[in-house]
Scaffold this active site. Sequence first.
Site, PDB file in Angstrom:
ATOM      1  N   GLN A 158      -4.288  -4.969   7.244  1.00 37.44           N
ATOM      2  CA  GLN A 158      -5.233  -5.932   6.693  1.00 37.44           C
ATOM      3  C   GLN A 158      -5.207  -7.273   7.422  1.00 37.44           C
ATOM      4  O   GLN A 158      -5.869  -8.217   7.007  1.00 37.44           O
ATOM      5  CB  GLN A 158      -4.940  -6.158   5.204  1.00 37.44           C
ATOM      6  CG  GLN A 158      -5.071  -4.918   4.342  1.00 37.44           C
ATOM      7  CD  GLN A 158      -6.481  -4.365   4.313  1.00 37.44           C
ATOM      8  OE1 GLN A 158      -7.449  -5.087   4.529  1.00 37.44           O
ATOM      9  NE2 GLN A 158      -6.620  -3.078   4.046  1.00 37.44           N
ATOM     10  N   ASP A 199       3.343  -3.780   8.050  1.00 37.76           N
ATOM     11  CA  ASP A 199       2.042  -3.126   7.921  1.00 37.76           C
ATOM     12  C   ASP A 199       0.968  -4.175   8.187  1.00 37.76           C
ATOM     13  O   ASP A 199       0.726  -5.046   7.367  1.00 37.76           O
ATOM     14  CB  ASP A 199       1.909  -2.545   6.510  1.00 37.76           C
ATOM     15  CG  ASP A 199       0.516  -2.016   6.192  1.00 37.76           C
ATOM     16  OD1 ASP A 199      -0.369  -2.065   7.075  1.00 37.76           O
ATOM     17  OD2 ASP A 199       0.308  -1.563   5.052  1.00 37.76           O
ATOM     18  N   LYS A 201     -10.201  -0.565  10.953  1.00 39.60           N
ATOM     19  CA  LYS A 201     -10.245  -1.833  10.220  1.00 39.60           C
ATOM     20  C   LYS A 201     -10.462  -3.023  11.153  1.00 39.60           C
ATOM     21  O   LYS A 201     -10.494  -4.176  10.704  1.00 39.60           O
ATOM     22  CB  LYS A 201      -8.963  -2.011   9.403  1.00 39.60           C
ATOM     23  CG  LYS A 201      -8.789  -0.974   8.287  1.00 39.60           C
ATOM     24  CD  LYS A 201      -7.575  -1.282   7.448  1.00 39.60           C
ATOM     25  CE  LYS A 201      -7.174  -0.120   6.563  1.00 39.60           C
ATOM     26  NZ  LYS A 201      -8.108   0.140   5.464  1.00 39.60           N
ATOM     27  N   CYS A 259      -4.741   2.303  -3.768  1.00 41.19           N
ATOM     28  CA  CYS A 259      -3.506   2.876  -3.199  1.00 41.19           C
ATOM     29  C   CYS A 259      -2.346   1.902  -3.336  1.00 41.19           C
ATOM     30  O   CYS A 259      -1.535   1.734  -2.416  1.00 41.19           O
ATOM     31  CB  CYS A 259      -3.706   3.277  -1.742  1.00 41.19           C
ATOM     32  SG  CYS A 259      -4.969   4.533  -1.499  1.00 41.19           S
ATOM     33  N   HIS A 270       0.867  -1.181   0.000  1.00 39.53           N
ATOM     34  CA  HIS A 270       0.000   0.000   0.000  1.00 39.53           C
ATOM     35  C   HIS A 270       0.903   1.229   0.000  1.00 39.53           C
ATOM     36  O   HIS A 270       2.012   1.200   0.523  1.00 39.53           O
ATOM     37  CB  HIS A 270      -0.871  -0.031   1.264  1.00 39.53           C
ATOM     38  CG  HIS A 270      -1.935   1.014   1.333  1.00 39.53           C
ATOM     39  ND1 HIS A 270      -1.664   2.325   1.658  1.00 39.53           N
ATOM     40  CD2 HIS A 270      -3.278   0.950   1.155  1.00 39.53           C
ATOM     41  CE1 HIS A 270      -2.785   3.021   1.677  1.00 39.53           C
ATOM     42  NE2 HIS A 270      -3.785   2.207   1.356  1.00 39.53           N
TER      43      HIS A 270
END
Length: 408
Positions: free
Chosen positions: A202, A199, A225, A365, A122
Amino acid sequence: MVKDIATARNDFPILSQQINGQPLTYLDNAATTQKPRSVIDALTHYYEFDNANIHRGVYTLAERATEQYEQVRQQVADFIHADRDEIVFTRGTTTSLNWIALGFGAQVLQPGDDIIITVMEHHSNLVPWQQVALQTGANLRYVELTADGELDLAQYRQLLSKKTKIVAFTHVSNVLGTINPVQLMTQLAHEVGAYVVVDGAQAVGHFPVDMTSLDCDFYAFSGHKVYGPTGVGVLYGKREWLKKMNPVEFGGEMINLVQREITDFKAAPEKFEAGTMPIAQVIGLGAALTYIQKIGWSTIETQERRVTAAAYQLLKEIPGVEIYGPEMGPHRSALVTFNLKGVHPHDLATVLDTQGVAVRAGHHCAQPLMQTLGVSATTRASFGLYNQLSDVKRLAAAVRAAKEFFQV
């Protein structure tokens, strides 16, 4: 609330509405998840009864607000198996990754050092490292994909060297759904003396993450999220690296002493939390984590695998649909990204919306990944704990209706 996964949808007020005369089928959870009533109530209760700034006042409201805020810090630490002083609250994953890149990466990188990232990142875990590389004279190296949409680990091993200082990669791709082997990649990076930044935007809402076993140096995720509010995120850092890391925002409450020429900062995590923090959002995040834990990870994972597998199969059966990422299996998380031949993703998403089906269309993105895939955009259906088989059946029916509408 939270009787069982079959009735979880009833805990989310927004899902009870109709869109264009159809039941809302919300399939954009990779962008943001909806909020259960318990999270909404936690936000409302704070503003109605406990609204005060934290760490400053000695009056009752301030003390109650501070206590709740710090309780959530401990809750987050327990949730990801870390220590309380390794948890920094931020505005979201993007802020966390920027702070790591600017406050730590820029400090340890020298001209000629290598930063390894992946082509599936991303922009939030790409652009900051791009900028730090420009500032420091470091080199940016990309791990490419295999034909099945996973990271090329053989190439990753080849890229690693004594010049590698930072390795930054996503736990789960927001486009491909690929679940990356964080533990293995971290181990290999540490063998050459590199720091690892993950990261986790997700990942955290879909399966348990354990900082002890993953052993990465930094990890970032967002509240919105994981069924929590927008405006709050988490930056995890190993204690020794947070001590070394510099704050990149300055102001009140992150200091011990300010003199005319010099300032003495507090220890981590407080030294990073300048100004008035997103207090209500932190409290809402705590309510969201409580909600997840009441349902239980095994239940959530089972439901999401079931729904994702059904979506993958139903979409695969539609002529003209191309699906991106790994085959359905243990390396795919709860999303399916696809294109319908002859139809632009934005047009497809617009038609799906007329059927009450909300999906994401665009480059997500992740423009370098789009270039690698040879497309400008894709359509993404992403799932949460409240999605059921009826949702993916509506998705497939809406895609078939769009195919007929566009005569492709």
